[in-house]
Scaffold this motif. Sequence first.
Motif, PDB file in Angstrom:
ATOM      1  N   ALA A  34     -26.697 -20.500  26.595  1.00 45.78           N
ATOM      2  CA  ALA A  34     -26.064 -19.198  26.828  1.00 45.78           C
ATOM      3  C   ALA A  34     -26.244 -18.766  28.278  1.00 45.78           C
ATOM      4  N   GLU A  35     -27.429 -18.999  28.820  1.00 47.63           N
ATOM      5  CA  GLU A  35     -27.697 -18.655  30.208  1.00 47.63           C
ATOM      6  C   GLU A  35     -26.785 -19.444  31.154  1.00 47.63           C
ATOM      7  N   ALA A  36     -26.416 -20.657  30.732  1.00 49.95           N
ATOM      8  CA  ALA A  36     -25.563 -21.516  31.554  1.00 49.95           C
ATOM      9  C   ALA A  36     -24.080 -21.213  31.372  1.00 49.95           C
ATOM     10  N   GLY A  37     -23.748 -20.221  30.553  1.00 44.21           N
ATOM     11  CA  GLY A  37     -22.361 -19.838  30.369  1.00 44.21           C
ATOM     12  C   GLY A  37     -21.608 -20.638  29.332  1.00 44.21           C
ATOM     13  N   THR A  38     -22.347 -21.317  28.465  1.00 42.87           N
ATOM     14  CA  THR A  38     -21.725 -22.127  27.418  1.00 42.87           C
ATOM     15  C   THR A  38     -21.297 -21.259  26.245  1.00 42.87           C
ATOM     16  N   LYS A  39     -20.145 -21.561  25.676  1.00 42.06           N
ATOM     17  CA  LYS A  39     -19.720 -20.932  24.429  1.00 42.06           C
ATOM     18  C   LYS A  39     -20.462 -21.616  23.282  1.00 42.06           C
ATOM     19  N   LEU A  40     -20.958 -20.846  22.334  1.00 42.49           N
ATOM     20  CA  LEU A  40     -21.878 -21.393  21.343  1.00 42.49           C
ATOM     21  C   LEU A  40     -21.349 -21.288  19.915  1.00 42.49           C
ATOM     22  N   VAL A  41     -21.534 -22.365  19.175  1.00 44.46           N
ATOM     23  CA  VAL A  41     -21.397 -22.356  17.721  1.00 44.46           C
ATOM     24  C   VAL A  41     -22.795 -22.606  17.168  1.00 44.46           C
ATOM     25  N   LEU A  42     -23.377 -21.600  16.548  1.00 44.69           N
ATOM     26  CA  LEU A  42     -24.751 -21.679  16.051  1.00 44.69           C
ATOM     27  C   LEU A  42     -24.735 -21.792  14.531  1.00 44.69           C
ATOM     28  N   ILE A  43     -25.405 -22.825  14.023  1.00 44.15           N
ATOM     29  CA  ILE A  43     -25.392 -23.112  12.590  1.00 44.15           C
ATOM     30  C   ILE A  43     -26.812 -23.122  12.050  1.00 44.15           C
ATOM     31  N   ALA A  44     -27.012 -22.447  10.934  1.00 47.33           N
ATOM     32  CA  ALA A  44     -28.315 -22.440  10.253  1.00 47.33           C
ATOM     33  C   ALA A  44     -28.127 -21.851   8.868  1.00 47.33           C
ATOM     34  N   ARG A  45     -29.185 -21.907   8.074  1.00 48.72           N
ATOM     35  CA  ARG A  45     -29.129 -21.351   6.718  1.00 48.72           C
ATOM     36  C   ARG A  45     -29.347 -19.850   6.688  1.00 48.72           C
ATOM     37  N   ARG A  46     -30.100 -19.318   7.659  1.00 43.84           N
ATOM     38  CA  ARG A  46     -30.542 -17.925   7.591  1.00 43.84           C
ATOM     39  C   ARG A  46     -29.603 -17.025   8.403  1.00 43.84           C
ATOM     40  N   SER A  47     -28.705 -16.373   7.692  1.00 43.18           N
ATOM     41  CA  SER A  47     -27.665 -15.584   8.344  1.00 43.18           C
ATOM     42  C   SER A  47     -28.228 -14.412   9.128  1.00 43.18           C
ATOM     43  N   GLU A  48     -29.321 -13.795   8.626  1.00 44.26           N
ATOM     44  CA  GLU A  48     -29.885 -12.642   9.329  1.00 44.26           C
ATOM     45  C   GLU A  48     -30.411 -13.052  10.702  1.00 44.26           C
ATOM     46  N   ARG A  49     -31.082 -14.187  10.758  1.00 47.86           N
ATOM     47  CA  ARG A  49     -31.609 -14.664  12.045  1.00 47.86           C
ATOM     48  C   ARG A  49     -30.479 -15.045  12.993  1.00 47.86           C
ATOM     49  N   LEU A  50     -29.445 -15.664  12.451  1.00 47.77           N
ATOM     50  CA  LEU A  50     -28.300 -16.014  13.290  1.00 47.77           C
ATOM     51  C   LEU A  50     -27.644 -14.764  13.869  1.00 47.77           C
ATOM     52  N   SER A  51     -27.487 -13.755  13.041  1.00 46.22           N
ATOM     53  CA  SER A  51     -26.862 -12.509  13.494  1.00 46.22           C
ATOM     54  C   SER A  51     -27.700 -11.853  14.586  1.00 46.22           C
ATOM     55  N   SER A  52     -29.020 -11.850  14.407  1.00 46.77           N
ATOM     56  CA  SER A  52     -29.914 -11.264  15.403  1.00 46.77           C
ATOM     57  C   SER A  52     -29.845 -12.035  16.711  1.00 46.77           C
ATOM     58  N   LEU A  53     -29.844 -13.370  16.620  1.00 46.29           N
ATOM     59  CA  LEU A  53     -29.783 -14.196  17.818  1.00 46.29           C
ATOM     60  C   LEU A  53     -28.463 -13.979  18.548  1.00 46.29           C
ATOM     61  N   LYS A  54     -27.371 -13.911  17.811  1.00 44.13           N
ATOM     62  CA  LYS A  54     -26.066 -13.659  18.429  1.00 44.13           C
ATOM     63  C   LYS A  54     -26.076 -12.345  19.197  1.00 44.13           C
ATOM     64  N   SER A  55     -26.646 -11.308  18.597  1.00 46.95           N
ATOM     65  CA  SER A  55     -26.700 -10.006  19.265  1.00 46.95           C
ATOM     66  C   SER A  55     -27.502 -10.079  20.557  1.00 46.95           C
ATOM     67  N   GLN A  56     -28.626 -10.775  20.515  1.00 41.79           N
ATOM     68  CA  GLN A  56     -29.474 -10.889  21.705  1.00 41.79           C
ATOM     69  C   GLN A  56     -28.775 -11.665  22.819  1.00 41.79           C
ATOM     70  N   LEU A  57     -28.133 -12.767  22.454  1.00 42.34           N
ATOM     71  CA  LEU A  57     -27.464 -13.591  23.465  1.00 42.34           C
ATOM     72  C   LEU A  57     -26.261 -12.867  24.064  1.00 42.34           C
ATOM     73  N   THR A  58     -25.578 -12.108  23.234  1.00 44.86           N
ATOM     74  CA  THR A  58     -24.430 -11.342  23.721  1.00 44.86           C
ATOM     75  C   THR A  58     -24.876 -10.246  24.674  1.00 44.86           C
ATOM     76  N   GLU A  59     -25.955  -9.579  24.300  1.00 45.28           N
ATOM     77  CA  GLU A  59     -26.457  -8.488  25.136  1.00 45.28           C
ATOM     78  C   GLU A  59     -27.019  -9.013  26.450  1.00 45.28           C
ATOM     79  N   LYS A  60     -27.767 -10.115  26.392  1.00 44.92           N
ATOM     80  CA  LYS A  60     -28.440 -10.633  27.584  1.00 44.92           C
ATOM     81  C   LYS A  60     -27.482 -11.336  28.541  1.00 44.92           C
ATOM     82  N   PHE A  61     -26.575 -12.167  28.002  1.00 39.50           N
ATOM     83  CA  PHE A  61     -25.749 -13.032  28.851  1.00 39.50           C
ATOM     84  C   PHE A  61     -24.247 -12.803  28.664  1.00 39.50           C
TER      85      PHE A  61
END
Length: 263
Positions: A27-54
């Motif tokens: 994300a810091e390098a400007g890459t578009k991300l497709v993030l896959i995992a079982r835990r939707s809450e953690r994915l949603s939180s990570l998406k919010s952080q990456l969007t806000e930061k970068f």
Amino acid sequence: MTSLAGQVALITGASSGIGEAIAWKFAEAGTKLVLIARRSERLSSLKSQLTEKFNAQVETVTLDMQDTPKLKQLPSALPDGFQQVDILVNNAGLALGKSGLQGTSLEDIETMVNTNVLAASLLVRLFCNGMLERNRGHIINISSIAAKQRYPGGGIYCGTKSYIDAFTEAIRHDFVNSQVKVTAVSPGAVQTEFSNVRYKGDDAAANATYEGMQPLLAADIADQVMYAATRPANVQIGEIVSFATTQASPWNVARPLADKSKA
């Protein structure tokens, strides 16, 4: 260095540990991300952080790697702008138990093989043809030193990672007449939730894995992935093997911090 800006990176097991650390680096390098995992809450939180930061462009997919029918539908399920995956990071993987094959349940064997072997293989097959048609791309498989130095109690896990090593090498031959790169990253002891999963929530056993030593961290492995992904077009990193400084194999680990605590 090759710029990753605007490229699409798909990372499995992205909700924690190594996968999450790789997501931050990309994300810091400007890459578009497709993030896959079982835990939707953690994915949603990570998406919010990456969007806000970068201000990152992030698509999340809640998916268990054992759900083969859903996995097969993944390319068509991705939205426009994310379907042409440039970098595939096969990070999702796990070990279950360490009591020897005779003490490993049939269900645990299926889980390890389906997650570590079948899912990784299918994902490469699903996205490699697009990479080959565009004549660019990078497949990065997270392996382990367990692929090279086997140990008692790790029969299935070591076997699955040995497969990843062989698979990675073989497909590099398959793609040799292209600009598609193939890399294996094989870490030693990394302090993540890996051991908590292996010991099925027994935190004491998990913590004992790293007691008295300074293990690798998820960020260390993310650095290695970033290094491999950003080499010039004429450079392909075949494999990166790393250990904690006081580790020489899965079973040969010095624990100097524990000795100092007793002094």
